[in-house]
Design a protein around this motif. Sequence first.
Motif, PDB file in Angstrom:
ATOM      1  N   VAL A  19       0.889  -1.112  -0.082  1.00 49.47           N
ATOM      2  CA  VAL A  19      -0.035  -0.014   0.138  1.00 49.47           C
ATOM      3  C   VAL A  19       0.812   1.352   0.113  1.00 49.47           C
ATOM      4  N   THR A  20       0.593   2.137  -1.123  1.00 41.69           N
ATOM      5  CA  THR A  20       1.401   3.245  -0.877  1.00 41.69           C
ATOM      6  C   THR A  20       0.474   4.656  -1.260  1.00 41.69           C
ATOM      7  N   ILE A  21       1.024   5.709  -1.014  1.00 39.70           N
ATOM      8  CA  ILE A  21       0.049   6.999  -0.821  1.00 39.70           C
ATOM      9  C   ILE A  21       0.454   7.566  -2.159  1.00 39.70           C
ATOM     10  N   VAL A  22      -0.452   7.874  -3.023  1.00 42.54           N
ATOM     11  CA  VAL A  22      -0.242   8.359  -4.396  1.00 42.54           C
ATOM     12  C   VAL A  22      -0.470   9.878  -4.258  1.00 42.54           C
ATOM     13  N   ARG A  23      -1.613  10.398  -3.749  1.00 43.78           N
ATOM     14  CA  ARG A  23      -1.835  11.656  -3.478  1.00 43.78           C
ATOM     15  C   ARG A  23      -2.342  12.192  -1.989  1.00 43.78           C
ATOM     16  N   GLU A  24      -1.892  12.981  -1.620  1.00 45.21           N
ATOM     17  CA  GLU A  24      -2.420  13.597  -0.192  1.00 45.21           C
ATOM     18  C   GLU A  24      -3.506  14.946  -0.714  1.00 45.21           C
ATOM     19  N   THR A  25      -4.028  15.045   0.676  1.00 42.56           N
ATOM     20  CA  THR A  25      -5.084  16.134   0.584  1.00 42.56           C
ATOM     21  C   THR A  25      -4.515  17.343   1.641  1.00 42.56           C
ATOM     22  N   SER A  26      -4.870  18.400   1.244  1.00 39.59           N
ATOM     23  CA  SER A  26      -4.323  19.643   2.449  1.00 39.59           C
ATOM     24  C   SER A  26      -5.395  19.917   3.355  1.00 39.59           C
ATOM     25  N   THR A  27      -6.560  19.507   3.147  1.00 42.56           N
ATOM     26  CA  THR A  27      -7.576  19.618   4.234  1.00 42.56           C
ATOM     27  C   THR A  27      -8.310  18.351   4.638  1.00 42.56           C
ATOM     28  N   GLY A  28      -8.679  18.144   5.811  1.00 47.70           N
ATOM     29  CA  GLY A  28      -9.652  17.123   6.282  1.00 47.70           C
ATOM     30  C   GLY A  28      -8.727  15.902   6.259  1.00 47.70           C
ATOM     31  N   ASN A  29      -9.557  14.776   6.977  1.00 51.36           N
ATOM     32  CA  ASN A  29      -8.778  13.379   7.035  1.00 51.36           C
ATOM     33  C   ASN A  29      -9.571  12.572   6.131  1.00 51.36           C
ATOM     34  N   THR A  30      -9.001  11.165   5.962  1.00 54.95           N
ATOM     35  CA  THR A  30      -9.785  10.325   5.554  1.00 54.95           C
ATOM     36  C   THR A  30     -10.772   9.314   6.618  1.00 54.95           C
ATOM     37  N   VAL A  31     -12.033   9.244   6.232  1.00 59.48           N
ATOM     38  CA  VAL A  31     -13.067   8.860   6.991  1.00 59.48           C
ATOM     39  C   VAL A  31     -12.983   7.483   7.060  1.00 59.48           C
ATOM     40  N   SER A  32     -13.153   6.724   8.376  1.00 64.51           N
ATOM     41  CA  SER A  32     -13.565   5.340   8.432  1.00 64.51           C
ATOM     42  C   SER A  32     -14.667   5.088   9.175  1.00 64.51           C
ATOM     43  N   VAL A  33     -15.183   3.917   9.265  1.00 66.64           N
ATOM     44  CA  VAL A  33     -16.451   3.715   9.781  1.00 66.64           C
ATOM     45  C   VAL A  33     -15.845   2.775  11.336  1.00 66.64           C
ATOM     46  N   ASN A  34     -16.252   3.346  12.506  1.00 61.14           N
ATOM     47  CA  ASN A  34     -16.124   2.470  13.697  1.00 61.14           C
ATOM     48  C   ASN A  34     -17.071   1.513  13.927  1.00 61.14           C
ATOM     49  N   PRO A  35     -16.600   0.270  14.412  1.00 62.87           N
ATOM     50  CA  PRO A  35     -17.698  -0.684  14.628  1.00 62.87           C
ATOM     51  C   PRO A  35     -19.065  -0.189  15.300  1.00 62.87           C
ATOM     52  N   ASN A  36     -18.889   0.784  16.232  1.00 61.95           N
ATOM     53  CA  ASN A  36     -20.259   1.353  16.906  1.00 61.95           C
ATOM     54  C   ASN A  36     -21.029   1.833  15.928  1.00 61.95           C
ATOM     55  N   ALA A  37     -20.733   2.238  14.691  1.00 66.12           N
ATOM     56  CA  ALA A  37     -21.564   2.667  14.018  1.00 66.12           C
ATOM     57  C   ALA A  37     -22.138   1.653  12.880  1.00 66.12           C
ATOM     58  N   VAL A  38     -22.092   0.258  13.332  1.00 67.83           N
ATOM     59  CA  VAL A  38     -22.415  -0.814  12.465  1.00 67.83           C
ATOM     60  C   VAL A  38     -23.472  -1.425  13.318  1.00 67.83           C
ATOM     61  N   ALA A  39     -24.611  -1.956  12.299  1.00 65.76           N
ATOM     62  CA  ALA A  39     -25.651  -2.653  13.076  1.00 65.76           C
ATOM     63  C   ALA A  39     -25.784  -4.085  12.365  1.00 65.76           C
ATOM     64  N   LEU A  40     -25.859  -4.978  13.224  1.00 68.63           N
ATOM     65  CA  LEU A  40     -26.036  -6.303  12.657  1.00 68.63           C
ATOM     66  C   LEU A  40     -27.348  -6.645  12.225  1.00 68.63           C
ATOM     67  N   PHE A  41     -27.486  -7.927  11.488  1.00 71.03           N
ATOM     68  CA  PHE A  41     -28.382  -8.357  10.751  1.00 71.03           C
ATOM     69  C   PHE A  41     -29.930  -8.254  11.587  1.00 71.03           C
ATOM     70  N   ASN A  42     -29.831  -8.736  12.873  1.00 67.63           N
ATOM     71  CA  ASN A  42     -30.926  -8.889  13.712  1.00 67.63           C
ATOM     72  C   ASN A  42     -31.189  -7.439  14.235  1.00 67.63           C
ATOM     73  N   GLU A  43     -30.553  -6.385  13.873  1.00 68.13           N
ATOM     74  CA  GLU A  43     -30.904  -4.851  14.064  1.00 68.13           C
ATOM     75  C   GLU A  43     -31.534  -4.296  12.914  1.00 68.13           C
ATOM     76  N   VAL A  44     -31.669  -4.825  11.729  1.00 72.85           N
ATOM     77  CA  VAL A  44     -32.089  -4.171  10.635  1.00 72.85           C
ATOM     78  C   VAL A  44     -33.693  -4.467  10.607  1.00 72.85           C
ATOM     79  N   LEU A  45     -34.276  -3.503  10.199  1.00 69.23           N
ATOM     80  CA  LEU A  45     -35.933  -3.480  10.361  1.00 69.23           C
ATOM     81  C   LEU A  45     -36.497  -2.938   8.912  1.00 69.23           C
ATOM     82  N   ILE A  46     -37.417  -4.128   8.569  1.00 71.12           N
ATOM     83  CA  ILE A  46     -37.931  -3.994   7.297  1.00 71.12           C
ATOM     84  C   ILE A  46     -39.074  -2.745   7.449  1.00 71.12           C
TER      85      ILE A  46
END
Length: 273
Positions: free
Chosen positions: A121-148
């Motif tokens: 993995v190598t960085i090809v291009r950087e940004t001058s503002t902001g960060n890369t956004v990733s998802v925390n497991p706390n922001a994940v809902a499992l199958f039994n938490e999905v509501l029709i």
Amino acid sequence: MRNIPDNNLAYPVFINIDNKYTGSGFFLNQINNKIYLITAKHVIFDNKTIKTKGKIATISCQSSDINSDELKQYRLDFETLAKNGKIIVHPTSDVATIEIFEITQFNVETNSHMFNLNDGVTIVRETSTGNTVSVNPNAVALFNEVLISNDIILYGYPSSLGLQGRPQFNYSKPLLRKGIVAGLNKPTKTIVLDCPSYFGNSGGPIVQIENHLDGRRTHMIIGVMSEFIPFEEQWINTKSGLLNTHVSNSGYSIAVSMDKVFEILKYTPPKKE
């Protein structure tokens, strides 16, 4: 107020393999102090040969600064990553993970993680503002938490849309699509969405909008876009005996639940209170 948190706009990642195949994905962090790229298995693997579709992938990430048009880009060497066991696919479900970074520490001043890039993995291009956004497991809902009937939003890069030579939208920016949870398939832990998807959307995150009794609204990732459900029509010419089959997009789609992602990462999320 926006219908979704601002940083959700930076969830989807654009995946380009050998400038030939494209798809979507997103980053998932804090799993065993690692950050993974999550996508659909068929985005990076050929279903017939069971090999990666190419040698090199370029992934482009939106900045957490939603007013910025800058993209951060990484180059992934599939051969090196596979050799080091950093690419994991589910044996039966359409999901795959690629370990991109190892978290070393959290920088309180910049509110961001410090990390080491994996070999391949190598960085090809950087940004001058902001960060890369990733998802925390706390922001994940499992199958039994999905509501029709709950509202959902599909994030991704439907690169197949539009007319050649006449761009109607910015292909470097993700498009959002709103729908609802139409059904649940318990044996496969897949989610049926009343929301059309197109080539390029595969691998993108699906977010469920949850309205709570206390008035709160939360946005949880529930799955990975896999495929659309086709509608097949057949016409028979009785005179000549010819059969014509027409397949179109029904407007329904299938997402693989996040349970399958956690399965291959061997991660058990903590119980929510």
